[in-house]
Scaffold this motif. Structure first.
Motif, PDB file in Angstrom:
ATOM      1  N   ASP A 111     -12.861 -14.378 -19.580  1.00 64.57           N
ATOM      2  CA  ASP A 111     -13.499 -15.284 -18.627  1.00 64.57           C
ATOM      3  C   ASP A 111     -12.752 -15.359 -17.296  1.00 64.57           C
ATOM      4  OD1 ASP A 111     -15.868 -16.363 -19.879  1.00 64.57           O
ATOM      5  OD2 ASP A 111     -14.539 -17.272 -21.339  1.00 64.57           O
ATOM      6  N   GLN A 112     -11.575 -14.761 -17.247  1.00 67.01           N
ATOM      7  CA  GLN A 112     -10.802 -14.811 -16.006  1.00 67.01           C
ATOM      8  C   GLN A 112     -11.345 -13.813 -14.983  1.00 67.01           C
ATOM      9  OE1 GLN A 112      -6.825 -14.023 -17.508  1.00 67.01           O
ATOM     10  NE2 GLN A 112      -6.325 -16.208 -17.542  1.00 67.01           N
ATOM     11  N   LYS A 113     -11.367 -14.236 -13.706  1.00 63.24           N
ATOM     12  CA  LYS A 113     -11.721 -13.303 -12.637  1.00 63.24           C
ATOM     13  C   LYS A 113     -10.625 -12.249 -12.554  1.00 63.24           C
ATOM     14  CE  LYS A 113     -14.033 -13.956  -9.038  1.00 63.24           C
ATOM     15  NZ  LYS A 113     -15.224 -13.220  -8.512  1.00 63.24           N
ATOM     16  N   THR A 129     -15.364 -10.896 -13.796  1.00 66.94           N
ATOM     17  CA  THR A 129     -14.402 -11.259 -14.841  1.00 66.94           C
ATOM     18  C   THR A 129     -13.912 -10.006 -15.572  1.00 66.94           C
ATOM     19  OG1 THR A 129     -16.063 -11.475 -16.597  1.00 66.94           O
ATOM     20  CG2 THR A 129     -15.657 -13.430 -15.241  1.00 66.94           C
ATOM     21  N   ALA A 159     -12.271 -20.232 -17.879  1.00 64.61           N
ATOM     22  CA  ALA A 159     -11.973 -19.283 -16.804  1.00 64.61           C
ATOM     23  C   ALA A 159     -10.485 -19.236 -16.484  1.00 64.61           C
ATOM     24  CB  ALA A 159     -12.772 -19.640 -15.556  1.00 64.61           C
TER      25      ALA A 159
END
Lengths: 203, 203
Positions: free
Chosen positions: B163-165, B175, B157
């Motif tokens: 996977d990053q917000k 994401t 994340a």
């Protein structure tokens, strides 16, 4: 009169912050002597700051160019142009040069920034290919060598940013390396292209 | 009930063009069965096109974001967002998404685009470090394993774009992978981030 080497030209460009042609000319005028060439450049006001390379070039700007086709951006280029002071980084001419180089890269798509960045393996493979072709044409060995030297220059001019002719001769008639070198001499600071990124749809 | 593997989630995301959360949910609902999960997604209208991955995604656009500080651009990001048709590539929503992702990347600076792109060596080193720390704290072996699994999710994340917000939850709360997956489902086309370039002064 000692030999003028590519290494000395590069060193002079870096330390005196001048373009390739100016470095070459100074070395020729100085009979190939590095220190004498450096002194000449200083006399001529081209290398305004001695040991310029020792100063840190941590300021700069990011130039950009976006190419639009069929109503949408399909190609983008980013260029980090570095210098030493905030004052130069903010100047119109410096920022314009960064954008100009980005525009150039969108057309010329160089593989490497400077000769120093060229992949040794790619260079070796190219030299070998040129030599093989020349030998197959029945050229004697010393001629083959000269052919390799000459054709490698054209190869640099195709693949290395600093060796490429700037795309718009009406704005600047010379290589990108000369353009950067002249700006460095004018501003009295170390200036160089540090990073280039080129992103195209489907590439 | 078979195990839900990262591999199946990735495959489902790719073939059905859905986000990670949707893929995970469908697999959970389908008891871990890949084909059943795919069917579920189609029933729900999330995977509108079967075998979408087989079609070529050669159209697209280049999104960009330039960050200006002290009167000059100091950071630039380019993002190639690909799709299948000129029609989608030209749409406002598609182009806006490409620019949004570029803006996101300027802040979040991901190392890799998707989990598939993650460097095996970096992943191994990270797992080893987490396991060593947990073991040093005296955790039993099975607990160490669970800790590694959990912490690697956070590591993804942090470092993997998909996977990053997304940086601006007011525009999209989820994401980047989900954002791209939802756009793909809405447009009925394969859509993916193909290239990202980030250039910053002094970086």
């Amino acid at each position: 009169m000692s030999e003028i080497t590519a290494k000395d030209i590069q060193r002079l460009r870096k330390e005196a912050g001048v373009g390739m042609m100016d470095a070459k000319k100074a070395l020729t005028d100085a009979g190939g002597d590095f220190d004498a060439a450096f002194a000449l450049l200083r006399e001529r006001g081209q290398a305004q700051v001695a040991k310029r390379a020792d100063r840190e070039a941590s300021e700069g700007t990011v130039g950009s160019y976006i190419h639009v086709q069929n109503d949408r951006p399909v190609l983008g280029v980013l260029v980090e142009l570095s210098c030493e002071t905030d004052f130069v980084a903010k100047s119109d001419e410096f920022r314009q040069t960064a954008d100009d180089i980005a525009m150039h890269v969108s057309w010329a798509s160089p593989e490497w920034l400077t000769r120093e960045d060229v992949d040794e393996e790619a260079l070796g493979a190219e030299k070998e290919m040129i030599a093989r072709q020349a030998a197959a044409e029945g050229k004697p060995e010393d001629v083959v060598e000269r052919i390799v030297t000459g054709k490698i220059e054209s190869w640099y001019a195709e693949n290395v940013l600093y060796d490429q002719k700037f795309v718009n001769p009406e704005r600047y008639d010379g290589t990108v390396g000369d353009m950067v070198g002249e700006l460095a001499a004018k501003m009295g600071e170390n200036i160089s292209v540090r990073q280039v990124a080129r992103v195209a749809v489907g590439a």
